[in-house]
Scaffold this motif. Structure first.
Motif, PDB file in Angstrom:
ATOM      1  N   GLU A   1       0.839  -1.202   0.000  1.00 39.25           N
ATOM      2  CA  GLU A   1       0.000   0.000   0.000  1.00 39.25           C
ATOM      3  C   GLU A   1       0.872   1.249   0.000  1.00 39.25           C
ATOM      4  OE1 GLU A   1      -3.394   2.465   0.138  1.00 39.25           O
ATOM      5  OE2 GLU A   1      -3.058   0.432  -0.530  1.00 39.25           O
ATOM      6  N   ARG A   2       1.939   1.225   0.834  1.00 40.96           N
ATOM      7  CA  ARG A   2       2.847   2.369   0.894  1.00 40.96           C
ATOM      8  C   ARG A   2       3.486   2.588  -0.479  1.00 40.96           C
ATOM      9  NH1 ARG A   2       7.745   3.422   0.982  1.00 40.96           N
ATOM     10  NH2 ARG A   2       8.516   1.297   1.157  1.00 40.96           N
TER      11      ARG A   2
ATOM     12  N   GLU B   1       1.600   6.384  -6.872  1.00 39.79           N
ATOM     13  CA  GLU B   1       0.540   7.316  -7.282  1.00 39.79           C
ATOM     14  C   GLU B   1       1.026   8.765  -7.160  1.00 39.79           C
ATOM     15  OE1 GLU B   1      -3.043   6.565  -5.071  1.00 39.79           O
ATOM     16  OE2 GLU B   1      -3.576   4.831  -6.293  1.00 39.79           O
ATOM     17  N   GLU B   2       1.716   9.050  -6.043  1.00 42.71           N
ATOM     18  CA  GLU B   2       2.224  10.409  -5.820  1.00 42.71           C
ATOM     19  C   GLU B   2       3.245  10.761  -6.899  1.00 42.71           C
ATOM     20  OE1 GLU B   2       2.791  14.146  -4.031  1.00 42.71           O
ATOM     21  OE2 GLU B   2       1.169  12.704  -3.999  1.00 42.71           O
ATOM     22  N   ARG B   3       4.160   9.817  -7.200  1.00 43.83           N
ATOM     23  CA  ARG B   3       5.177  10.048  -8.225  1.00 43.83           C
ATOM     24  C   ARG B   3       4.499  10.315  -9.571  1.00 43.83           C
ATOM     25  NH1 ARG B   3       7.393   7.882 -12.230  1.00 43.83           N
ATOM     26  NH2 ARG B   3       6.281   5.913 -12.109  1.00 43.83           N
TER      27      ARG B   3
ATOM     28  N   GLN C   1       4.561  13.699 -11.742  1.00 37.66           N
ATOM     29  CA  GLN C   1       5.023  13.632 -13.141  1.00 37.66           C
ATOM     30  C   GLN C   1       3.942  14.173 -14.082  1.00 37.66           C
ATOM     31  OE1 GLN C   1       6.194   9.693 -14.334  1.00 37.66           O
ATOM     32  NE2 GLN C   1       6.782  10.321 -16.379  1.00 37.66           N
ATOM     33  N   ARG C   2       2.682  13.792 -13.804  1.00 35.99           N
ATOM     34  CA  ARG C   2       1.566  14.254 -14.642  1.00 35.99           C
ATOM     35  C   ARG C   2       1.438  15.774 -14.558  1.00 35.99           C
ATOM     36  NH1 ARG C   2      -1.655  10.665 -12.806  1.00 35.99           N
ATOM     37  NH2 ARG C   2      -2.617  11.934 -11.211  1.00 35.99           N
ATOM     38  N   GLU C   3       1.562  16.321 -13.332  1.00 36.17           N
ATOM     39  CA  GLU C   3       1.459  17.773 -13.172  1.00 36.17           C
ATOM     40  C   GLU C   3       2.595  18.482 -13.900  1.00 36.17           C
ATOM     41  OE1 GLU C   3       1.261  18.472  -8.971  1.00 36.17           O
ATOM     42  OE2 GLU C   3      -0.830  17.858  -8.840  1.00 36.17           O
ATOM     43  N   ARG C   4       3.817  17.932 -13.798  1.00 39.51           N
ATOM     44  CA  ARG C   4       4.953  18.521 -14.527  1.00 39.51           C
ATOM     45  C   ARG C   4       4.687  18.499 -16.019  1.00 39.51           C
ATOM     46  NH1 ARG C   4       9.654  15.475 -11.351  1.00 39.51           N
ATOM     47  NH2 ARG C   4       9.848  16.839  -9.566  1.00 39.51           N
ATOM     48  N   GLN C   5       4.205  17.333 -16.489  1.00 39.99           N
ATOM     49  CA  GLN C   5       3.943  17.187 -17.921  1.00 39.99           C
ATOM     50  C   GLN C   5       2.861  18.171 -18.372  1.00 39.99           C
ATOM     51  OE1 GLN C   5       3.303  13.079 -18.845  1.00 39.99           O
ATOM     52  NE2 GLN C   5       3.329  13.389 -21.036  1.00 39.99           N
ATOM     53  N   GLU C   6       1.797  18.290 -17.554  1.00 40.29           N
ATOM     54  CA  GLU C   6       0.728  19.225 -17.898  1.00 40.29           C
ATOM     55  C   GLU C   6       1.258  20.657 -17.928  1.00 40.29           C
ATOM     56  OE1 GLU C   6      -2.296  18.398 -14.984  1.00 40.29           O
ATOM     57  OE2 GLU C   6      -2.950  16.575 -16.014  1.00 40.29           O
ATOM     58  N   ALA C   7       2.102  20.995 -16.938  1.00 43.28           N
ATOM     59  CA  ALA C   7       2.679  22.341 -16.897  1.00 43.28           C
ATOM     60  C   ALA C   7       3.544  22.570 -18.137  1.00 43.28           C
ATOM     61  CB  ALA C   7       3.499  22.521 -15.621  1.00 43.28           C
ATOM     62  N   GLU C   8       4.334  21.556 -18.513  1.00 41.42           N
ATOM     63  CA  GLU C   8       5.203  21.658 -19.694  1.00 41.42           C
ATOM     64  C   GLU C   8       4.343  21.836 -20.951  1.00 41.42           C
ATOM     65  OE1 GLU C   8       8.725  21.959 -21.678  1.00 41.42           O
ATOM     66  OE2 GLU C   8       8.477  21.843 -19.515  1.00 41.42           O
ATOM     67  N   GLU C   9       3.265  21.017 -21.052  1.00 48.68           N
ATOM     68  CA  GLU C   9       2.381  21.129 -22.219  1.00 48.68           C
ATOM     69  C   GLU C   9       1.708  22.501 -22.261  1.00 48.68           C
ATOM     70  OE1 GLU C   9      -0.238  17.780 -21.971  1.00 48.68           O
ATOM     71  OE2 GLU C   9       1.333  16.349 -22.500  1.00 48.68           O
ATOM     72  N   LYS C  10       1.297  23.000 -21.074  1.00 45.31           N
ATOM     73  CA  LYS C  10       0.659  24.321 -21.011  1.00 45.31           C
ATOM     74  C   LYS C  10       1.644  25.399 -21.451  1.00 45.31           C
ATOM     75  CE  LYS C  10      -2.337  26.944 -17.945  1.00 45.31           C
ATOM     76  NZ  LYS C  10      -2.911  27.050 -16.612  1.00 45.31           N
ATOM     77  N   LYS C  11       2.909  25.252 -20.988  1.00 46.95           N
ATOM     78  CA  LYS C  11       3.950  26.216 -21.365  1.00 46.95           C
ATOM     79  C   LYS C  11       4.155  26.194 -22.878  1.00 46.95           C
ATOM     80  CE  LYS C  11       8.864  27.126 -20.555  1.00 46.95           C
ATOM     81  NZ  LYS C  11      10.086  26.597 -19.962  1.00 46.95           N
ATOM     82  N   LYS C  12       4.248  24.964 -23.450  1.00 48.41           N
ATOM     83  CA  LYS C  12       4.432  24.848 -24.903  1.00 48.41           C
ATOM     84  C   LYS C  12       3.243  25.442 -25.642  1.00 48.41           C
ATOM     85  CE  LYS C  12       7.474  20.808 -25.071  1.00 48.41           C
ATOM     86  NZ  LYS C  12       7.566  19.378 -25.344  1.00 48.41           N
ATOM     87  N   GLU C  13       2.045  25.202 -25.116  1.00 52.21           N
ATOM     88  CA  GLU C  13       0.829  25.750 -25.743  1.00 52.21           C
ATOM     89  C   GLU C  13       0.877  27.278 -25.711  1.00 52.21           C
ATOM     90  OE1 GLU C  13      -2.563  25.495 -27.906  1.00 52.21           O
ATOM     91  OE2 GLU C  13      -1.291  23.819 -27.330  1.00 52.21           O
TER      92      GLU C  13
END
Length: 157
Positions: free
Chosen positions: A78-79, A85-87, A91-103
């Motif tokens: 579980e840990r 999940e946290e990782r 990673q998803r938030e970083r990717q979204e931020a990167e995609e938003k920046k590129k957009e």
């Protein structure tokens, strides 16, 4: 003859009695033997029951040990799952931020391209108007030149 019959009858009864006694003794022996077999079977059954009880007790202890081990492993799993999940979330938030920046960069680049295109269009239009004015001026001058040439020709004549 009567004595002989009486003796024969007594003999027959004695033989019958002995047979009956032997039969009863045999039945008694069979009961005793059956009782011994029942006791032996009961003792064997008791041993089996005790063996099964000990086996179930060992299995219960093993199950408890495994359950404890399983809980430990489940907690660890579980840990790890939560960590994963946290990782993935980070990673998803970083990717979204990167995609938003590129957009945003694409949008900015699009705006710059539109501005450059509008500026180029203005330059082209300005150049076209300049050329149009030059053409008109050239026509006016050519017409003026023809008029002067005709006037000079008329004066010469």
């Amino acid at each position: 003859e009567a004595e002989r019959q009486r003796v024969d009858e007594e003999e027959r009864q004695r033989v019958q009695r002995e047979r009956q006694e032997a039969e009863e003794k045999k039945k008694e022996q069979e009961k005793i033997e059956q009782g011994k077999q029942l006791k032996a079977a009961e003792a064997e059954r008791q041993q089996e029951v005790e063996k099964e009880r000990r086996g179930m007790e060992e299995k219960r202890k093993e199950d408890e040990r495994l359950a404890h081990e399983g809980q430990r492993k489940a907690a660890e799993a579980e840990r790890q799952r939560v960590d994963e999940e946290e990782r993935q979330r980070v990673q998803r938030e970083r990717q979204e931020a990167e995609e938003k920046k590129k957009e945003q960069e694409k949008i900015e680049q699009g705006k710059q391209l539109k501005a450059a295109e509008a500026e180029r269009q203005q330059e082209v239009e300005k150049e076209r108007r300049g050329m149009e004015e030059k053409r008109k001026e050239d026509e006016r001058l050519a017409h003026e030149g023809q008029r002067k040439a005709a006037e000079a020709e008329r004066q010469r004549v």
